[in-house]
Design an enzyme around this catalytic site. Sequence first.
Site, PDB file in Angstrom:
ATOM      1  N   ASN A  90      19.735  -7.576 -20.250  1.00 17.08           N
ATOM      2  CA  ASN A  90      19.324  -7.292 -21.625  1.00 17.08           C
ATOM      3  C   ASN A  90      18.306  -6.154 -21.617  1.00 17.08           C
ATOM      4  O   ASN A  90      17.373  -6.161 -20.810  1.00 17.08           O
ATOM      5  CB  ASN A  90      18.698  -8.544 -22.251  1.00 17.08           C
ATOM      6  N   HIS A 110      15.620  -7.232 -15.076  1.00 19.14           N
ATOM      7  CA  HIS A 110      16.206  -8.414 -14.442  1.00 19.14           C
ATOM      8  C   HIS A 110      17.687  -8.498 -14.757  1.00 19.14           C
ATOM      9  O   HIS A 110      18.142  -8.032 -15.801  1.00 19.14           O
ATOM     10  CB  HIS A 110      15.495  -9.702 -14.873  1.00 19.14           C
ATOM     11  N   HIS A 129      20.658 -11.252 -15.129  1.00 20.85           N
ATOM     12  CA  HIS A 129      21.083 -12.649 -15.238  1.00 20.85           C
ATOM     13  C   HIS A 129      22.402 -12.785 -14.467  1.00 20.85           C
ATOM     14  O   HIS A 129      23.356 -12.043 -14.746  1.00 20.85           O
ATOM     15  CB  HIS A 129      21.354 -13.029 -16.693  1.00 20.85           C
ATOM     16  N   HIS A 146       7.353  -3.390 -10.499  1.00 19.22           N
ATOM     17  CA  HIS A 146       7.554  -3.423 -11.944  1.00 19.22           C
ATOM     18  C   HIS A 146       8.388  -2.232 -12.408  1.00 19.22           C
ATOM     19  O   HIS A 146       7.968  -1.087 -12.306  1.00 19.22           O
ATOM     20  CB  HIS A 146       6.219  -3.434 -12.687  1.00 19.22           C
ATOM     21  N   HIS A 177      10.483  -6.731 -17.727  1.00 19.03           N
ATOM     22  CA  HIS A 177      10.568  -6.418 -16.292  1.00 19.03           C
ATOM     23  C   HIS A 177      12.052  -6.518 -15.968  1.00 19.03           C
ATOM     24  O   HIS A 177      12.658  -7.582 -16.189  1.00 19.03           O
ATOM     25  CB  HIS A 177       9.723  -7.426 -15.498  1.00 19.03           C
TER      26      HIS A 177
END
Length: 115
Positions: free
Chosen positions: A87, A100, A102, A46, A98
């Site tokens: 984002n 990430h 895209h 995390h 968490h």
Amino acid sequence: MQDCLFCKIASKQISSKIIYENDFVIAFNDINPVAPVHVLVIPKIHIKDLNNIGKENEKYVLECIKAIKEVAKITGICDDGYRVISNTGENGGQVIPHLHFHVIGGKNLGAKIVN
Ligand code: AMP
Ligand code: ZN
């Protein structure tokens, strides 16, 4: 982190369509794709967002970046090109806290990043 959706996907408590995985990262199809290819690459630990990258987790972040390339190859968008977005925070439109990335492609996305 117990209540984190993406931690649950990383630990397979919640299923996803996995595109690529190693000891550090998992990449899976976004449930609400905005393009023919829309994959999320996340670290298996995390990390909230880009603001929380540091010495203690940088290996995971580097592996995410390397995984992006693998995802592009696997999904066949490597040569035509693609877009990577992370984002961050409220103004960035981050919904899942968490980290990430895209990975979006499979069509011409144009030059405009924000509508
Ligand atoms: P963000 O706004 O950057 O936090 O994006 C979160 C992304 O997670 C969105 O594009 C959602 O469609 C995607 N998402 C939410 N739940 C799931 C899920 N269970 N499996 C795959 N993708 C998901
Ligand atoms: Zn998490």
